[in-house]
Motif scaffolding. Structure first.
Motif, PDB file in Angstrom:
ATOM      1  N   ALA A   1       0.832  -1.208   0.000  1.00  0.00           N
ATOM      2  CA  ALA A   1       0.000   0.000   0.000  1.00  0.00           C
ATOM      3  C   ALA A   1       0.865   1.258   0.000  1.00  0.00           C
ATOM      4  CB  ALA A   1      -0.925  -0.008   1.222  1.00  0.00           C
ATOM      5  N   LEU A   2       1.940   1.242   0.782  1.00  0.00           N
ATOM      6  CA  LEU A   2       2.833   2.398   0.833  1.00  0.00           C
ATOM      7  C   LEU A   2       3.503   2.637  -0.517  1.00  0.00           C
ATOM      8  CD1 LEU A   2       4.520   1.845   4.336  1.00  0.00           C
ATOM      9  CD2 LEU A   2       2.875   3.629   3.702  1.00  0.00           C
ATOM     10  N   PHE A   3       3.955   1.557  -1.163  1.00  0.00           N
ATOM     11  CA  PHE A   3       4.572   1.683  -2.486  1.00  0.00           C
ATOM     12  C   PHE A   3       3.574   2.247  -3.494  1.00  0.00           C
ATOM     13  CE2 PHE A   3       7.834  -1.460  -1.064  1.00  0.00           C
ATOM     14  CZ  PHE A   3       8.954  -0.756  -1.470  1.00  0.00           C
ATOM     15  N   LEU A   4       2.341   1.724  -3.490  1.00  0.00           N
ATOM     16  CA  LEU A   4       1.334   2.174  -4.453  1.00  0.00           C
ATOM     17  C   LEU A   4       0.954   3.631  -4.224  1.00  0.00           C
ATOM     18  CD1 LEU A   4      -0.945  -0.992  -4.570  1.00  0.00           C
ATOM     19  CD2 LEU A   4       0.354  -0.048  -6.482  1.00  0.00           C
ATOM     20  N   VAL A   5       0.811   4.014  -2.958  1.00  0.00           N
ATOM     21  CA  VAL A   5       0.477   5.410  -2.648  1.00  0.00           C
ATOM     22  C   VAL A   5       1.624   6.333  -3.038  1.00  0.00           C
ATOM     23  CG1 VAL A   5       0.051   7.036  -0.758  1.00  0.00           C
ATOM     24  CG2 VAL A   5      -1.183   4.857  -0.831  1.00  0.00           C
ATOM     25  N   ALA A   6       2.856   5.867  -2.824  1.00  0.00           N
ATOM     26  CA  ALA A   6       4.026   6.681  -3.169  1.00  0.00           C
ATOM     27  C   ALA A   6       4.095   6.960  -4.662  1.00  0.00           C
ATOM     28  CB  ALA A   6       5.296   5.976  -2.705  1.00  0.00           C
ATOM     29  N   PHE A   7       3.721   5.969  -5.483  1.00  0.00           N
ATOM     30  CA  PHE A   7       3.816   6.134  -6.938  1.00  0.00           C
ATOM     31  C   PHE A   7       2.523   6.687  -7.561  1.00  0.00           C
ATOM     32  CE2 PHE A   7       7.273   3.057  -6.285  1.00  0.00           C
ATOM     33  CZ  PHE A   7       8.268   3.651  -7.052  1.00  0.00           C
ATOM     34  N   SER A   8       1.383   6.374  -6.948  1.00  0.00           N
ATOM     35  CA  SER A   8       0.106   6.791  -7.548  1.00  0.00           C
ATOM     36  C   SER A   8      -0.538   7.966  -6.842  1.00  0.00           C
ATOM     37  CB  SER A   8      -0.881   5.609  -7.550  1.00  0.00           C
ATOM     38  OG  SER A   8      -0.318   4.490  -8.179  1.00  0.00           O
ATOM     39  N   GLY A   9      -0.033   8.328  -5.677  1.00  0.00           N
ATOM     40  CA  GLY A   9      -0.617   9.411  -4.916  1.00  0.00           C
ATOM     41  C   GLY A   9      -1.681   8.902  -3.948  1.00  0.00           C
ATOM     42  N   ILE A  10      -2.085   9.762  -3.029  1.00  0.00           N
ATOM     43  CA  ILE A  10      -3.106   9.397  -2.051  1.00  0.00           C
ATOM     44  C   ILE A  10      -4.450   9.254  -2.749  1.00  0.00           C
ATOM     45  CG2 ILE A  10      -4.321  10.127   0.044  1.00  0.00           C
ATOM     46  CD1 ILE A  10      -1.786  11.670   0.814  1.00  0.00           C
ATOM     47  N   PRO A  11      -5.142   8.137  -2.544  1.00  0.00           N
ATOM     48  CA  PRO A  11      -6.436   7.928  -3.207  1.00  0.00           C
ATOM     49  C   PRO A  11      -7.451   9.005  -2.839  1.00  0.00           C
ATOM     50  CG  PRO A  11      -5.643   5.902  -2.186  1.00  0.00           C
ATOM     51  CD  PRO A  11      -4.754   6.994  -1.695  1.00  0.00           C
ATOM     52  N   ASN A  12      -8.208   9.439  -3.826  1.00  0.00           N
ATOM     53  CA  ASN A  12      -9.247  10.455  -3.623  1.00  0.00           C
ATOM     54  C   ASN A  12     -10.612   9.773  -3.615  1.00  0.00           C
ATOM     55  OD1 ASN A  12     -10.939  12.622  -3.583  1.00  0.00           O
ATOM     56  ND2 ASN A  12     -10.149  13.592  -5.441  1.00  0.00           N
ATOM     57  N   PHE A  13     -11.215   9.675  -2.432  1.00  0.00           N
ATOM     58  CA  PHE A  13     -12.495   8.985  -2.293  1.00  0.00           C
ATOM     59  C   PHE A  13     -13.562   9.571  -3.214  1.00  0.00           C
ATOM     60  CE2 PHE A  13     -10.675   7.366   1.600  1.00  0.00           C
ATOM     61  CZ  PHE A  13     -11.291   6.136   1.761  1.00  0.00           C
ATOM     62  N   LYS A  14     -13.540  10.876  -3.392  1.00  0.00           N
ATOM     63  CA  LYS A  14     -14.627  11.556  -4.098  1.00  0.00           C
ATOM     64  C   LYS A  14     -14.741  11.166  -5.570  1.00  0.00           C
ATOM     65  CE  LYS A  14     -14.461  15.619  -1.073  1.00  0.00           C
ATOM     66  NZ  LYS A  14     -14.277  17.105  -1.013  1.00  0.00           N
ATOM     67  N   LYS A  15     -13.625  10.759  -6.183  1.00  0.00           N
ATOM     68  CA  LYS A  15     -13.673  10.487  -7.619  1.00  0.00           C
ATOM     69  C   LYS A  15     -14.142   9.075  -7.942  1.00  0.00           C
ATOM     70  CE  LYS A  15      -8.938   8.905  -8.514  1.00  0.00           C
ATOM     71  NZ  LYS A  15      -7.695   9.164  -9.278  1.00  0.00           N
ATOM     72  N   TYR A  16     -14.244   8.207  -6.909  1.00  0.00           N
ATOM     73  CA  TYR A  16     -14.664   6.829  -7.147  1.00  0.00           C
ATOM     74  C   TYR A  16     -16.161   6.660  -6.901  1.00  0.00           C
ATOM     75  CZ  TYR A  16      -9.631   6.073  -6.509  1.00  0.00           C
ATOM     76  OH  TYR A  16      -8.266   6.140  -6.612  1.00  0.00           O
ATOM     77  N   PRO A  17     -16.849   5.930  -7.766  1.00  0.00           N
ATOM     78  CA  PRO A  17     -18.273   5.614  -7.507  1.00  0.00           C
ATOM     79  C   PRO A  17     -18.414   4.860  -6.181  1.00  0.00           C
ATOM     80  CG  PRO A  17     -17.660   5.050  -9.767  1.00  0.00           C
ATOM     81  CD  PRO A  17     -16.388   5.374  -9.056  1.00  0.00           C
ATOM     82  N   LYS A  18     -19.405   5.234  -5.383  1.00  0.00           N
ATOM     83  CA  LYS A  18     -19.565   4.629  -4.051  1.00  0.00           C
ATOM     84  C   LYS A  18     -19.778   3.122  -4.139  1.00  0.00           C
ATOM     85  CE  LYS A  18     -21.370   8.770  -1.773  1.00  0.00           C
ATOM     86  NZ  LYS A  18     -22.535   9.368  -1.060  1.00  0.00           N
ATOM     87  N   ARG A  19     -20.548   2.681  -5.119  1.00  0.00           N
ATOM     88  CA  ARG A  19     -20.818   1.251  -5.257  1.00  0.00           C
ATOM     89  C   ARG A  19     -19.533   0.489  -5.554  1.00  0.00           C
ATOM     90  NH1 ARG A  19     -24.676  -1.430  -9.828  1.00  0.00           N
ATOM     91  NH2 ARG A  19     -23.144  -0.343 -11.098  1.00  0.00           N
ATOM     92  N   TYR A  20     -18.657   1.092  -6.346  1.00  0.00           N
ATOM     93  CA  TYR A  20     -17.380   0.479  -6.685  1.00  0.00           C
ATOM     94  C   TYR A  20     -16.514   0.333  -5.439  1.00  0.00           C
ATOM     95  CZ  TYR A  20     -12.613   0.313  -8.680  1.00  0.00           C
ATOM     96  OH  TYR A  20     -11.307  -0.002  -8.988  1.00  0.00           O
ATOM     97  N   VAL A  21     -16.456   1.390  -4.625  1.00  0.00           N
ATOM     98  CA  VAL A  21     -15.642   1.367  -3.415  1.00  0.00           C
ATOM     99  C   VAL A  21     -16.157   0.325  -2.428  1.00  0.00           C
ATOM    100  CG1 VAL A  21     -14.917   2.679  -1.386  1.00  0.00           C
ATOM    101  CG2 VAL A  21     -14.892   3.764  -3.636  1.00  0.00           C
ATOM    102  N   VAL A  22     -17.488   0.291  -2.247  1.00  0.00           N
ATOM    103  CA  VAL A  22     -18.072  -0.610  -1.249  1.00  0.00           C
ATOM    104  C   VAL A  22     -18.009  -2.063  -1.705  1.00  0.00           C
ATOM    105  CG1 VAL A  22     -20.174  -1.253  -0.013  1.00  0.00           C
ATOM    106  CG2 VAL A  22     -19.574   1.162  -0.296  1.00  0.00           C
ATOM    107  N   PHE A  23     -18.619  -2.363  -2.859  1.00  0.00           N
ATOM    108  CA  PHE A  23     -18.694  -3.748  -3.319  1.00  0.00           C
ATOM    109  C   PHE A  23     -17.362  -4.238  -3.885  1.00  0.00           C
ATOM    110  CE2 PHE A  23     -23.170  -2.413  -3.461  1.00  0.00           C
ATOM    111  CZ  PHE A  23     -23.730  -3.421  -2.684  1.00  0.00           C
ATOM    112  N   GLY A  24     -16.738  -3.404  -4.734  1.00  0.00           N
ATOM    113  CA  GLY A  24     -15.444  -3.790  -5.303  1.00  0.00           C
ATOM    114  C   GLY A  24     -14.387  -3.931  -4.219  1.00  0.00           C
ATOM    115  N   GLY A  25     -14.376  -2.982  -3.276  1.00  0.00           N
ATOM    116  CA  GLY A  25     -13.401  -3.029  -2.189  1.00  0.00           C
ATOM    117  C   GLY A  25     -13.592  -4.246  -1.297  1.00  0.00           C
ATOM    118  N   THR A  26     -14.852  -4.570  -0.997  1.00  0.00           N
ATOM    119  CA  THR A  26     -15.137  -5.736  -0.156  1.00  0.00           C
ATOM    120  C   THR A  26     -14.671  -7.015  -0.827  1.00  0.00           C
ATOM    121  OG1 THR A  26     -17.069  -4.648   0.828  1.00  0.00           O
ATOM    122  CG2 THR A  26     -16.959  -7.056   0.988  1.00  0.00           C
TER     123      THR A  26
END
Length: 310
Positions: free
Chosen positions: A46-71
């Protein structure tokens, strides 16, 4: 054209990284415990990915994607990493990994059930049979087929259950996430979710670490975390501009690569039935994939099966 070759090469490198890095995760779990080791690996990733891709922005992701996809993502990664960590031996960890590689077959079957693709039954049925027979050969060990399967699974039902469940969960993730993501890639966020979930489980169970930190254990931990993050990063680039047909075929040879790396990294001597099983799983998955291909739908259907590994 050169850029397409470059992106395709990224995909090949990602497949090779995934094939090898999971065996390092097994070694890390021996040093820090199944749960503690997995938590540390995913934290590093996670640290490597955040370092290269930046801190994830919750607002730009569809809520359904974050909830169901993340689970689904977190559930899969927990099943995968813990199945390796809970394996009784390094040889058994190589076996449960092959069980997990049933996910391409389940992905295709899921696409058929949801009617998002069609298949030629003459290829699909033998493909399914070959894949399952291959897993049986791998799990049986060097013993009689049925006796070996029962003995191995009964000796550690949790590891095999987690690996099999993971294959089904990842297939569901691949079939559902593309429509939910809206073109976004939340892999960094999902890795953070996975790391936090593992740390919570580690804290609640109060399992501690198996051994103290040493230079070699920390080096392998960093290698596993970086390798996993780099694999996902390279694959994301590959599916943008690479040859998806070629990448699809190469990805189905992951069980073969995994077996080779298991022998090299884990130092285990894999029996003949293991290799027969690996080849059978690979051929079965390729037949199932081939059954979904139609002249005017090649790229679209490969992307349906594989794009969501991002």
């Amino acid at each position: 054209m050169q850029s397409r070759y470059k992106f395709t090469l990224f995909g090949v490198m990602a497949v090779l990284l995934w094939s090898g890095v999971l065996h390092i995760v097994r070694i890390v779990s021996e040093d820090f415990g199944a749960i503690g080791g997995a938590a540390l690996v995913y934290t590093y990733s996670a640290l490597f990915l955040v370092a290269f891709s930046g801190i994830p922005n919750f607002k730009k992701y569809p809520k359904r994607y974050v909830v169901f996809g993340g689970t689904l993502f977190v559930a899969y990664e927990l099943c995968l990493s813990l199945s390796l960590g809970f394996a009784n031996s390094r040889e058994q960890s190589a076996q449960v990994l092959i069980v997990n590689y049933l996910w391409p077959l389940f992905t295709i079957l899921g696409a058929l059930i949801s009617k998002s693709t069609h298949a030629k039954s003459l290829l699909l049925l033998p493909g399914c049979i070959l894949a399952f027979v291959g897993v049986c050969l791998v799990v049986s060990g060097s013993s009689n087929l049925l006796e070996g399967i029962l003995s191995n699974v009964i000796s550690n039902p949790l590891a095999f259950f987690l690996a099999f469940s993971g294959a089904i969960i990842w297939a569901i993730y691949c079939n559902l996430t593309k429509s939910m993501s809206g073109g976004h890639n939340a892999i960094s966020l999902f890795f953070v979710f996975t790391a936090c979930t593992l740390w919570l489980k580690w804290y609640l169970l109060d399992v501690g670490f198996e051994s103290g930190f040493s230079f070699s254990s920390v080096f392998l931990l960093a290698l596993a975390g970086a390798g996993m993050a780099l694999g996902y990063g390279l694959w994301n680039k590959a599916i943008i501009g690479g040859n998806m047909i070629l990448l699809a075929v190469i990805s189905y040879f992951t069980p073969v690569f995994s077996g080779v790396f298991a022998a090299l990294i884990l130092g285990v001597s894999l029996h003949q039935s293991f290799w027969f099983g690996v080849v059978s799983v690979t051929l079965g998955s390729l037949l199932c994939w081939q059954s979904t291909r139609h002249k005017n739908q090649h790229i679209r259907q490969v992307q349906t099966v594989l794009d969501n590994t991002e």
